[in-house]
Design a protein around this motif. Structure first.
Motif, short mmCIF file in Angstrom:
data_model
loop_
_atom_site.label_atom_id
_atom_site.label_comp_id
_atom_site.label_asym_id
_atom_site.label_seq_id
_atom_site.Cartn_x
_atom_site.Cartn_y
_atom_site.Cartn_z
N PHE A 1 0.85 -1.01 0.13
CA PHE A 1 -0.07 -0.23 -0.07
C PHE A 1 1.01 1.17 0.11
O PHE A 1 1.79 1.24 0.51
CB PHE A 1 -0.81 -0.05 1.01
CG PHE A 1 -0.34 0.06 2.63
CD1 PHE A 1 -0.14 1.40 3.15
CD2 PHE A 1 0.02 -0.95 3.30
CE1 PHE A 1 0.48 1.53 4.35
CE2 PHE A 1 0.69 -0.98 4.58
CZ PHE A 1 1.10 0.41 5.12
N ASP A 2 0.22 2.53 -0.43
CA ASP A 2 1.26 3.58 -0.76
C ASP A 2 0.71 4.53 0.31
O ASP A 2 -0.38 4.97 0.70
CB ASP A 2 0.96 4.39 -2.17
CG ASP A 2 1.75 5.20 -2.25
OD1 ASP A 2 2.71 5.50 -1.77
OD2 ASP A 2 1.28 5.89 -3.50
N GLU A 3 1.77 5.23 1.00
CA GLU A 3 1.60 5.99 1.91
C GLU A 3 2.66 7.12 1.63
O GLU A 3 3.78 7.42 2.01
CB GLU A 3 2.12 5.49 3.40
CG GLU A 3 1.54 6.36 4.66
CD GLU A 3 1.69 5.79 5.98
OE1 GLU A 3 1.51 6.58 6.94
OE2 GLU A 3 2.22 4.42 5.98
N PRO A 4 2.21 8.29 0.92
CA PRO A 4 2.98 9.36 0.49
C PRO A 4 3.71 10.24 1.56
O PRO A 4 5.04 10.46 1.21
CB PRO A 4 2.05 10.05 -0.59
CG PRO A 4 0.98 9.26 -0.71
CD PRO A 4 0.74 8.30 0.18
N GLY A 5 3.27 10.17 2.59
CA GLY A 5 3.68 10.95 3.61
C GLY A 5 5.15 10.57 4.08
O GLY A 5 5.96 11.24 4.95
N MET A 6 5.54 9.25 3.57
CA MET A 6 6.54 8.40 4.29
C MET A 6 7.69 8.49 3.37
O MET A 6 8.75 8.24 3.60
CB MET A 6 6.29 7.22 4.59
CG MET A 6 5.40 6.86 5.74
SD MET A 6 6.04 7.42 7.27
CE MET A 6 7.65 6.41 7.26
N ASP A 7 7.49 9.62 2.32
CA ASP A 7 8.60 9.75 1.30
C ASP A 7 9.06 8.58 0.66
O ASP A 7 8.25 7.97 0.26
CB ASP A 7 9.73 10.78 2.08
CG ASP A 7 10.50 11.41 0.93
OD1 ASP A 7 10.27 11.55 -0.12
OD2 ASP A 7 11.95 11.69 1.48
N TRP A 8 10.50 8.43 0.64
CA TRP A 8 11.06 7.30 0.07
C TRP A 8 10.70 5.84 0.58
O TRP A 8 10.77 4.78 -0.17
CB TRP A 8 12.62 7.32 -0.23
CG TRP A 8 13.25 7.38 1.09
CD1 TRP A 8 13.52 8.49 1.90
CD2 TRP A 8 14.05 6.18 1.76
NE1 TRP A 8 14.18 7.89 3.07
CE2 TRP A 8 14.50 6.62 2.91
CE3 TRP A 8 13.79 4.87 1.30
CZ2 TRP A 8 15.24 5.58 3.87
CZ3 TRP A 8 14.76 3.73 2.31
CH2 TRP A 8 15.24 4.38 3.51
#
Length: 436
Positions: A295-302
């Motif tokens: 799953f994608d969590e953009p706030g965690m950056d890389w």
């Protein structure tokens, strides 16, 4: 006549004779006196050894009665009472010690049993082999059968089971129509080792009238009320308690719900290498056997990509369970939670089987295997995938479990028409929706 006249010598001899007699008499008198003294002072004899000491001897008064008998009796009674109290206390202490020893012995025997099971499971210590050749143990040892758990059921299983394994289903009189389809197809396939656990008297008579092996449990009010009047979920929870007896008796059980159509003998398709071998609610390779879900969590950056391991739950309406310690522990855990929580039995079954040890939770150390979802097929796989694929339609599953749909009886009959009687359009009238 001349008269005799004693001389001085004769006179002297007579006097001496008289003196000797007087000495003897005196000696006798002294002896008698001494004897009287000893008789008075030592009435039990001069050489008595076993007699009591002088101060404890009774002195007879002028009326011939004992002057110390009542005193001695009182002292003896008090002494006996004190000794009795002392013996009672000692006896109580010994009983307590015996109980403690028995408890220790019981714990030691349990520890010994656990150690023996671990030895059987782990085997002797050995060195690791070359790279790529090492394999851990896959199969836990079975328990020692204990027929004292249920002698009546033990006799039934001796007649019904084949190779100490059998199909078991629970049913009450509310589901006669479904059960009839269930056992009719079992008989058609030629399966002999199956048993219905009747939850009420009406169901027991129904099975007997149809020559179906049946076991009616002994009355048990808190449990049997669920069996007689409960719906599918309460009855489903009850099965975990009942299954425990089968495992304790040393039998492997293929637990089956009654909304299942048997098309082949399932015992020909089992691996028997795990504690639990279960069909899945998954509908493809990923959901049935597990996959890496990202799953994608953009706030965690890389590090925005989060990875999770996913697998669809096991269906607790059809699973094979071997009589092992982890298997029995699983049943105990699920039955205990269902008696204390308002929960779905299948969710609890999977949580206990899959959740790892963490914090205050100790995970179950049980081996598990997922059945081939095309052979042990749920109705979602049938209606979502199989009937839409020409190649898959030609395959004959071992069982079809109508677990995803409500109109169970109609769909079970349609499955029979399609796979047994060869009616190709038998499944087409039914949509894939679960609410149909």
């Amino acid at each position: 006549m001349t008269g005799r006249r004693d001389g001085p010598l004769m006179r002297s001899g007579g006097s001496s004779h008289s003196f000797g007699k007087s000495r003897i008499a005196a000696a006798i008198a002294v002896g008698i006196a001494i004897g009287c003294v000893f008789t008075f002072l030592l009435p039990v004899g001069l050489f008595s050894v076993a007699g009591p000491p002088l101060q404890n001897r009774r002195l007879v008064n002028s009326q011939g009665e004992s002057s110390s008998s009542s005193c001695e009796s009182s002292e003896q009674m008090n002494k006996l009472k004190s000794e009795n109290v002392a013996f009672s206390q000692k006896n109580a202490e010994l009983k307590k010690e015996v109980r403690e020893l028995m408890e220790k012995l019981k714990l030691a025997e349990q520890g010994k049993d656990e150690a023996q099971k671990q030895v059987l499971a782990l085997g002797k210590q050995q060195k690791a082999g070359p790279f790529g050749t090492v394999k851990g143990s896959r199969t836990n040892p079975t328990v020692v059968p204990d027929e004292s758990v249920n002698p009546r059921l033990a006799k039934i299983l001796e007649k019904v089971a084949v190779n100490r394994e059998l199909i078991v289903a629970l049913a009450n009189s509310n589901v006669k129509d479904l059960l009839e389809v269930w056992f009719t197809n079992i008989k058609r396939v030629g399966i002999l080792n199956y048993l219905v656990v009747a939850l009420d008297e009406d169901m027991a008579k129904f099975c007997e009238s149809n020559s179906v092996p049946v076991y009616k449990r002994d009355p048990d009010e808190g449990v049997d009320s669920v069996g007689r009047t409960g719906g599918s979920r309460p009855v489903s929870g009850l099965k975990f308690r009942i299954l425990r007896e089968f495992l304790q008796l040393g039998y492997s059980v293929l637990l089956s719900d009654i909304d299942i159509v048997f098309l082949q003998n399932p015992f020909d398709h089992l691996y028997r290498d795990s504690d639990v071998e279960s069909m899945t609610d998954g509908h493809d390779n990923r959901t049935a056997y597990g996959f890496d879900d990202v799953f994608d969590e953009p706030g965690m950056d890389w590090t925005r990509d989060g990875h999770t391991n996913r697998v669809s739950v096991y269906n607790c309406g059809f699973f094979y369970i071997r009589p092992t310690i982890p298997s029995i522990e699983l049943l105990d855990r699920v039955a205990a939670r269902l008696s204390q929580e308002t929960a779905w039995d299948q969710a609890v079954f999977n949580e206990e089987l899959f959740f790892p040890s963490h914090n205050g939770h100790e995970g179950l150390h049980a081996a598990k295997r997922t059945m081939d979802f095309y052979l042990f097929m749920n109705s979602k796989v049938l209606y979502r995938t199989v009937i839409k694929d020409a190649f898959l339609r030609k395959m004959k599953p071992v069982i079809v479990h109508v677990n995803y749909h409500h109109d169970k009886l109609l769909r079970m009959k349609a499955v029979v028409e399609y796979y047994v009687n060869g009616k190709e359009d038998a499944l087409k009238p039914f949509p894939n929706r679960a609410d149909s």
